[in-house]
Design an enzyme around this catalytic site. Structure first.
Site, mmCIF file in Angstrom:
data_model
loop_
_atom_site.group_PDB
_atom_site.id
_atom_site.type_symbol
_atom_site.label_atom_id
_atom_site.label_comp_id
_atom_site.label_asym_id
_atom_site.label_seq_id
_atom_site.Cartn_x
_atom_site.Cartn_y
_atom_site.Cartn_z
ATOM 1 N N GLY B 502 0.773 -1.232 0.000
ATOM 2 C CA GLY B 502 0.000 0.000 0.000
ATOM 3 C C GLY B 502 0.804 1.280 0.000
ATOM 4 O O GLY B 502 0.245 2.357 0.190
ATOM 5 N N HIS B 503 2.124 1.190 -0.208
ATOM 6 C CA HIS B 503 2.926 2.405 -0.162
ATOM 7 C C HIS B 503 3.347 2.835 -1.559
ATOM 8 O O HIS B 503 4.461 2.558 -2.002
ATOM 9 C CB HIS B 503 4.166 2.190 0.715
ATOM 10 C CG HIS B 503 3.821 1.876 2.147
ATOM 11 N ND1 HIS B 503 4.750 1.494 3.074
ATOM 12 C CD2 HIS B 503 2.642 1.909 2.808
ATOM 13 C CE1 HIS B 503 4.151 1.293 4.248
ATOM 14 N NE2 HIS B 503 2.866 1.526 4.108
ATOM 15 N N TYR B 504 2.434 3.475 -2.249
ATOM 16 C CA TYR B 504 2.695 3.942 -3.609
ATOM 17 C C TYR B 504 2.482 5.435 -3.665
ATOM 18 O O TYR B 504 1.553 5.949 -3.046
ATOM 19 C CB TYR B 504 1.828 3.168 -4.608
ATOM 20 C CG TYR B 504 2.225 1.731 -4.576
ATOM 21 C CD1 TYR B 504 3.361 1.313 -5.247
ATOM 22 C CD2 TYR B 504 1.556 0.808 -3.781
ATOM 23 C CE1 TYR B 504 3.808 0.013 -5.155
ATOM 24 C CE2 TYR B 504 1.988 -0.498 -3.681
ATOM 25 C CZ TYR B 504 3.120 -0.888 -4.378
ATOM 26 O OH TYR B 504 3.566 -2.177 -4.264
#
Lengths: 274, 579
Positions: B502-504
């Site tokens: 989820g780290h975009y």
């Protein structure tokens, strides 16, 4: 074998399978249902059936698979992935096949939350994705929090239920080709041979790679063995007991601070329903 | 036909940490705020009595329903992008509180180096250290300017931690002491210390003691129940928007939360003003226009970018000519940025069924520019971390390399090592490149016929070299921790389109030059005065630490900017070129 005898054998095999749990792996020569059911076995299974009727789990009937043969194949396959042995119960005893059956008849099986719009490309690129990505269980920020299951890109118009139906029948096809018999009739090592061919990416299916089916089968076998028993697998928390997993609880403060391993009898979500 | 609603002061798209902080701050300041959330309405009760690994970890209950909309993904510009179809391949939060509810809670401030990465790298090593095609830039803000917002966010969230011995200066201690130290964490710290490093406890949004934040919201003490990361906390002990900023906004009486409201467009007809947003009530299908004096896009990176592109706001990035901005510098914590080593122990058995999302040990010796990069073939760095999330029984099926994937031997090893394995990883930074970007997909559409967002992303030598470095360091520490078997991770050849973690980030990047950035350091669009785009989308590159507190802190900065704008109007800052 006379027809009448064959019928009798089939009948007892069905009861035997239905009874699940009791036998699974490690039967004579490692063969599960291999057409080798002895008369002793038949007797046993009849007795066991009646003995177990009182405690039989009424949820254990098929909700997704209609053909019994497909379900039998599924049972045999999951049992090879997690066989019953000295270490503890196998997939059948843990209720894994019924877990998978229920999952496939729900939103997971129908890909309700997945993007399933056209076009679906069956080209070199998608072929390679499905065959090449063997290390995806080792990559990514979730390696520490998720079950190590390989996840090739999902690029098929088939939903998970479709993949299972085709995959299980393909397993029988491969079994026939390799060993001239149905999957359920094979010796354990022959069954392993068939599964390994799927796992190695050697088997092509229609619209999906055989390895994608195998990954799904392996993933769901683990899920069925170790998820909360509310889903029909991990029967009597036997999967958790085998792993010494204590289940969901409100607090683990004391255990966190303890240097020694603290073993506890498992609790399940059932304990939270008050 | 869209129904036109009454105008409000501020409309906010998204209710995660970014949208939540902005909603709280502006409604506290007396502004009428409407927040639009495409997911469902949720509160603490939704996460009580459901400690269920399968539901949350394997079936992704808290993640976006991709059947309506997803992204497409490819490695290079000449490839056909394919949709990311299943939630096994994607991790984007949904419902009230967004990703801020399922987050693990690990808290790191970004170091001064990252905010001024271009200048500081050029200054120390010369401009040639930055390879051609690497499109890093200064963020238009310094650590010292960020510090008060970090402080504010940490107080709101009740962060529990101890100071990083190698960290930047802080104006205050963390508001709460660190979490308990478990045996695996102590083992890591001892081993790292012995090697001359500077380990400390990961700062955490899992709160170590009962705490009342400055807005009067109460958080409870963490019980280490292990149902944390991927789950909502059932005990109000993990700081999330549901426990803090959203109730704070609600108490003011100036805030309205509309769930199942899917925003399709920013209402924009050219010029320097946006008029509001157009959204659809996904229960009835009714379209609405919500006019507002200020429009805030505070959704996930993908949605912020896509809404700007669909609304034709800003100049889209073109990788051929390397001009334009919107969609530029896609970056994030990819699969290659979390590699390290897993150790298996024969005579140690840990209580790994216990844990908390951010319980762990870490060290900054190889973070940012804390070490000399003269002789290494990469820039930047990352944290070396051990984390004890606490594991369910499905997760704990890890086996040493060489064990078959299934069958008796697999089962035997999976059982044996269930509580005997630990992982140490390097959270390597991810630099930006001209060829990694976002645009609209020409083929695939959402439920309404709007194009999906397309991501083009590939790994570079920088990524592979920094990963290799990290794996070596993690292996060294794991050896010192006394593992009997050590499996060092392999470096993947190419980005595998797994959007997990989820780290975009990137695409609506911040900076001080309107030619190379989309927003100023208040996250106000250079092109559109009353449009603020808040979130990871503003990161010009991805520093070597987890992003959430920086997103929350930037949201405090943006709130201040929005208040200023509502008072005075116009551009709050002058771009570098106009200066």
């Amino acid at each position: 074998m006379a027809d009448e005898d064959k019928e009798k054998t089939d009948e007892s095999r069905r009861r035997f399978i239905k009874n699940t749990g009791m036998i699974a792996g490690g039967v004579v020569g490692g063969s599960l249902f291999g057409g080798l059911l002895t008369s002793q076995f038949q007797d046993d299974s009849d007795t066991q059936t009646s003995n177990n009727e009182a405690t039989q789990n009424l949820q254990e009937a098929r909700t997704f698979f209609s053909r019994k043969e497909d379900f039998d194949t599924l049972q045999a396959a999951t049992e090879r992935i997690l066989p019953k042995d000295d270490d503890g119960p196998g997939a059948i005893e843990l209720g894994v096949p019924f877990f998978i059956d229920k999952q496939l008849s729900g939103s997971w099986g129908t890909n309700a939350k997945a993007y399933m719009k056209d076009p679906f490309y069956q080209n070199k690129q998608t072929y390679e994705y499905q065959h090449k990505d063997t290390k995806q269980d080792k990559s990514g920020p979730n390696t520490s929090t998720q079950a190590p299951s390989r996840t090739p890109r999902y690029q098929t118009r088939l939903n998970r239920g479709d993949i299972y139906l085709q995959g299980l029948r393909k397993m029988n096809e491969v079994s026939q080709k390799k060993f001239d018999n149905k999957f359920t009739e094979l010796e354990a090592d022959q069954q392993d041979d068939v599964l390994q061919a799927f796992d190695n990416g050697e088997i092509d299916m229609r619209g999906v790679a055989g390895i994608t089916f195998f990954n799904l089968l392996r993933q769901m076998t683990l899920e069925g063995a170790f998820s909360d028993p509310v889903y029909g697998g991990n029967r009597n928390m036997m999967g958790w007991k085998m792993k010494e997993y204590p289940g969901p609880r409100m607090s683990y403060v004391n255990e966190l601070e303890s240097d020694a391993f603290v073993k506890k009898e498992p609790k399940s979500l059932r304990d939270f329903q008050s | 036909m869209a129904k036109k609603l009454d105008k409000v002061d501020v409309v906010v798209v998204g209710t995660g940490w970014a949208g939540g902080v902005i909603s709280a701050e502006l409604s506290k300041a007396g502004k009428k705020v409407v927040a639009l959330e495409r997911g469902e309405k949720k509160n603490l009760e939704d996460y009580t009595g459901v400690k269920d690994e399968l539901r949350f970890m394997n079936r992704f209950q808290m993640m976006q329903d991709l059947s309506h909309e997803t992204i497409t993904s490819r490695n290079t510009m000449d490839e056909q992008a394919l949709p990311v179809r299943t939630r096994d391949e994607m991790m984007a939060g949904t419902d009230t509180g967004g990703g801020g509810v399922h987050w693990a809670g690990a808290v790191y401030r970004y170091p001064p180096y990252d905010f001024e990465i271009y200048s500081k790298t050029a200054e120390r090593y010369g401009k040639d250290k930055i390879p051609d095609g690497m499109t890093i830039q200064d963020w238009g803000i310094t650590y010292d300017e960020m510090e008060p917002y970090y402080d504010q966010f940490e107080k709101t969230a009740g962060i529990s931690g101890e100071e990083d011995p190698l960290g930047p200066e802080r104006s205050n201690d963390y508001p709460n002491p660190p979490l308990l130290e478990s045996r695996p964490v102590r083992l890591f710290k001892d081993a790292a210390e012995e090697l001359g490093y500077h380990p400390y406890q990961v700062a955490s949004a899992n709160v170590s003691q009962q705490y009342e934040n400055p807005d009067g919201e109460t958080l409870n003490a963490c019980m280490y129940c292990a149902f944390c990361h991927y789950y909502g906390c059932d005990f109000g002990a993990k700081s999330d928007p549901l426990m803090t900023v959203i109730p704070t906004a609600q108490k003011t009486g100036n805030f309205e939360l509309r769930t199942q409201s899917y925003v399709r467009r920013v209402l924009y007809d050219g010029g320097n003003k946006a008029n509001g947003v157009m959204y659809v009530d996904t229960e009835t299908g009714q379209e609405f226009e919500q006019p507002a004096d200020v429009v805030v896009l505070a959704a996930f990176t993908f949605t912020n970018n896509r809404l700007l592109m669909l609304s034709e706001i800003g100049k889209p990035y073109d990788p051929e000519s390397r001009t334009g901005v919107i969609g530029k510098n896609f970056n994030g914590q990819m699969n290659i940025t979390f590699l390290g080593a897993r150790g298996f122990f024969e005579d140690r058995k840990f209580n790994l069924y216990a844990g908390a999302g951010a319980l762990g040990g870490t060290m900054s010796d190889f973070a940012a520019d804390n070490f000399d990069h003269s002789d290494v073939d990469f820039i930047n760095g990352g944290a070396i971390e051990i984390r004890q999330y606490g594991e369910g029984a499905i997760t704990s099926n890890r086996v040493p390399k060489g064990t078959p994937n299934w069958g008796s031997e697999f089962k035997k090893n999976a059982n044996h090592y269930a509580y005997r394995n630990l992982n140490v990883w390097y959270t390597a930074a991810n630099m930006s490149w001209y060829h990694n970007y976002m645009d609209l997909d020409p083929t695939y559409k959402d439920d309404f016929g709007d194009p999906l967002l397309r991501v083009t992303n590939k790994y570079t030598d920088q990524d592979r070299n920094i990963a290799k470095f990290g794996i070596e360091k993690c292996t060294e520490i794991m050896e010192n921790m006394g593992a009997d078997i050590i499996d060092a991770d392999d470096i993947p050849e190419e980005f595998d389109h797994m959007y997990q973690g989820g780290h975009y980030a990137g695409g609506v990047i911040m900076g001080d030059d309107p030619e190379t950035s989309a927003v100023n350091n208040y996250l106000q669009m250079w092109d559109v005065d009353n449009l603020f785009v808040v979130g990871g989308s503003a990161f010009p590159h991805f520093p070597g630490h987890h992003p959430t507190v920086t997103i929350g802190s930037l949201a405090y900065r943006a709130s201040e900017g929005i208040e200023k704008y509502l008072k005075n109007g116009g551009q709050l800052l002058k771009g570098k070129q106009e200066a």
